[in-house]
Scaffold this active site. Structure first.
Site, PDB file in Angstrom:
ATOM      1  N   GLU A   1       0.803  -1.221   0.000  1.00 35.68           N
ATOM      2  CA  GLU A   1       0.000   0.000   0.000  1.00 35.68           C
ATOM      3  C   GLU A   1       0.841   1.278   0.000  1.00 35.68           C
ATOM      4  OE1 GLU A   1      -4.051  -1.165   2.227  1.00 35.68           O
ATOM      5  OE2 GLU A   1      -2.314  -1.178   3.546  1.00 35.68           O
TER       6      GLU A   1
HETATM    7  C1  ACM Z   1      -2.074  -5.383   4.025  1.00 35.31           C
HETATM    8  O1  ACM Z   1      -3.142  -5.848   4.458  1.00 35.31           O
HETATM    9  N1  ACM Z   1      -1.971  -4.087   3.773  1.00 35.31           N
HETATM   10  C2  ACM Z   1      -0.919  -6.222   3.765  1.00 35.31           C
END
Ligand code: ACM
Length: 530
Positions: free
Chosen positions: A342
């Protein structure tokens, strides 16, 4: 009354007699349901029951371990520590050759050749239980099976009155996947050493062998780094964590204590330092880690994707190398996880630049790089492990990495994330990936989940537990049980043994054990709880 009398006489005739207070036991104990060699989670590879060969653990039973092996003796000591409270038996642990006494023997070598490095062979006859393995890890796995073959009362912390029988026959057992993991998020809410080690105790019963610790994120930094000391005192200090109520951090001594405790239960710690995103705790603590030199305010909300280390500043790589070096120094296990998920505030080009500088740093300090599946976008070296956390069944980057030879750990968020709610009424957890009832967590095949990621590419499975909504050990237990054992079975048991009806029945039989262990589990309506 009669049984009590016989037991008292038996104890009186042995030099190993203990000061047992039989008057505290109920006068009539209900007979435990008959157990069978198959009543084990994760399901063993092969069972050969022999109904005539029941073993009974008694006051004279000794635990005998392979002479000359300290490792086997240690496993014997752990087994004795597990079995003594409920039985009240002395269970001496002796590194000797065969004795005429009823015994549980923990031996090295001489087993079915299929068991490998983590498997075991367990033989139960009228006079002895023999666990054979090639390693202490295999012996430990065998003792966890033995524990489940004894009546559930074995988990009690006080002496119980029952017949401690073990069903007769042979089990040959070994894991499907090398990596069978769980993850705890210490960043969104800190969990203490006592909480982590309590979770280790629960994981090890189901033959989980890796515990991934998510040590840093936007809301908190939870591992001592000597060269950047404010990371913990400020970044992990008062007011950190989601809603500002999850402060705390592991000193290096704490971390080492966790590593050792886990290692004694065949669990290897995988530390994660998440980067180049999920870094607000570091960047709000050290202004120089920001491109504009201005520290952003600390964050205690649950947003993601807004932070990024400064990709074109050499100071960033001094910081990252200091952290990797110090974490590698206190980590005996092979892996160091660098997150990589992310990173929405980092451009794709910058992400590639960053990872191509940082992946070699992990190798430089003797560790194998591990990252969330986004790292496959940068063609990482083939020894890097990618952790798939998507909710879909295709991912071209992950499939290409698998084709190049990278190993994949499967944590699909809509199957394996233990922080997802069971259903809309679940008090804790989130639901962005799915509602995950026990059957959802169980009914999937890690080697048939993502196109192009087959059996040989899958290193194993991991059940992550994110802590945005969690506070206490009870909270951890409630989200992990009963789904954690489902993921454990996917990691250990052969695909051919996969069977929901069998699993739900075996799961239901675990409940009396969890009640005695004080595990706060979700009583799913899908399971026939005993
Ligand atoms: C995640 O759940 N951002 C790895």
């Amino acid at each position: 009354m009669r049984r009590r009398h016989i037991l008292t006489r038996l104890l009186a005739t042995t030099a190993l007699a203990l000061p047992i207070t039989l008057t505290t036991a109920p006068a009539t104990a209900a007979p435990a349901p008959a157990r069978h060699l198959d009543d084990v989670i994760p399901a063993p590879v092969e069972t050969h029951p022999d109904d005539r060969a029941t073993f009974t653990l008694g006051p004279l039973t000794v635990i005998r371990t392979a002479p000359g092996s300290t490792a086997a003796w240690r496993v014997g000591r752990q087994l004795a520590d597990t079995l003594r409270p409920a039985t009240g038996y002395p269970l001496p642990v002796l590194p000797v050759r065969a004795t005429p006494l009823p015994e549980i023997a923990l031996l090295l070598g001489g087993a079915d050749p299929r068991i490998g490095q983590e498997g075991y062979q367990l033989d139960v006859t009228r006079h002895r239980v023999t666990i054979r393995a090639n390693t202490a890890a295999g012996l430990f796995a065998g003792t966890q099976t033995l524990r489940q073959l004894l009546p559930a009362q074995i988990e009690a912390s006080e002496r119980q009155r029952t017949r401690w029988t073990v069903p007769g026959g042979r089990i040959v057992d070994y894991p499907r996947f090398a990596y069978r993991g769980a993850m705890l998020d210490l960043a969104r809410h800190f969990h203490t050493v006592d909480e982590i080690t309590a979770y280790v105790d629960l994981l090890s019963q189901y033959k989980i062998n890796y515990l991934h610790l998510h040590l840093t994120d936007d809301q908190g930094w939870r591992i001592q780094i000597d060269s950047w000391p404010r990371l913990t005192t400020v970044g992990g200090g008062p007011g950190t964590g989601v809603d500002g109520v999850g402060p705390g951090y592991l000193t290096k001594a704490d971390y080492t204590a966790v590593v050792r405790y886990a290692a004694a239960r065949n669990i290897t710690i995988v530390p994660e330092i998440d980067m180049p995103g999920h870094t607000n705790a570091a960047q709000s603590t050290y202004a120089e880690l920001n491109c504009d030199g201005v520290a952003p305010p600390p964050r205690t909300d649950i947003a993601v994707g807004y932070s990024s280390l400064c990709i074109h500043d050499d100071l960033t790589y001094r910081f990252v190398e200091d952290v990797i070096r110090e974490v590698a120094e206190i980590t005996p296990g092979p892996y160091l996880h660098i997150g990589g998920d992310e990173a929405h505030a980092t451009t794709d080009e910058d992400y590639r630049t960053f990872m191509h500088r940082v992946l070699p740093l992990v190798t430089k300090y003797g560790k194998r790089p591990f990252g969330w599946n986004e790292i496959t976008k940068v063609d990482p070296p083939t020894d890097a492990v990618a952790q798939f956390w998507g909710t879909g069944t295709t991912n071209a980057d992950v499939a290409e990495a698998a084709a190049r030879g990278n190993k994949i750990v499967m944590s699909p968020a809509n199957k394996a994330y233990l922080d997802m709610k069971y259903d809309p009424t679940t008090r804790l957890g989130l639901s962005w990936a799915a509602y995950i009832e026990v059957r959802d967590a169980y009914d999937w095949n890690p080697a048939q989940r993502v196109t192009g990621v087959g059996e040989s590419a899958v290193l194993g499975v991991e059940a992550p537990l994110w802590s945005e909504t969690l506070r206490t050990l009870d909270d951890i237990e409630y989200m992990a049980f009963p789904r954690l054992p489902a993921i454990a079975e996917l990691g250990w048991s052969p695909a051919t043994s996969h069977d929901w009806e069998s699993f739900r029945t075996r799961l239901g039989a675990q409940a009396p054990r969890w009640r005695l262990q004080d595990v706060d589990f979700h009583a799913s309506p899908q399971v026939p709880w005993q």
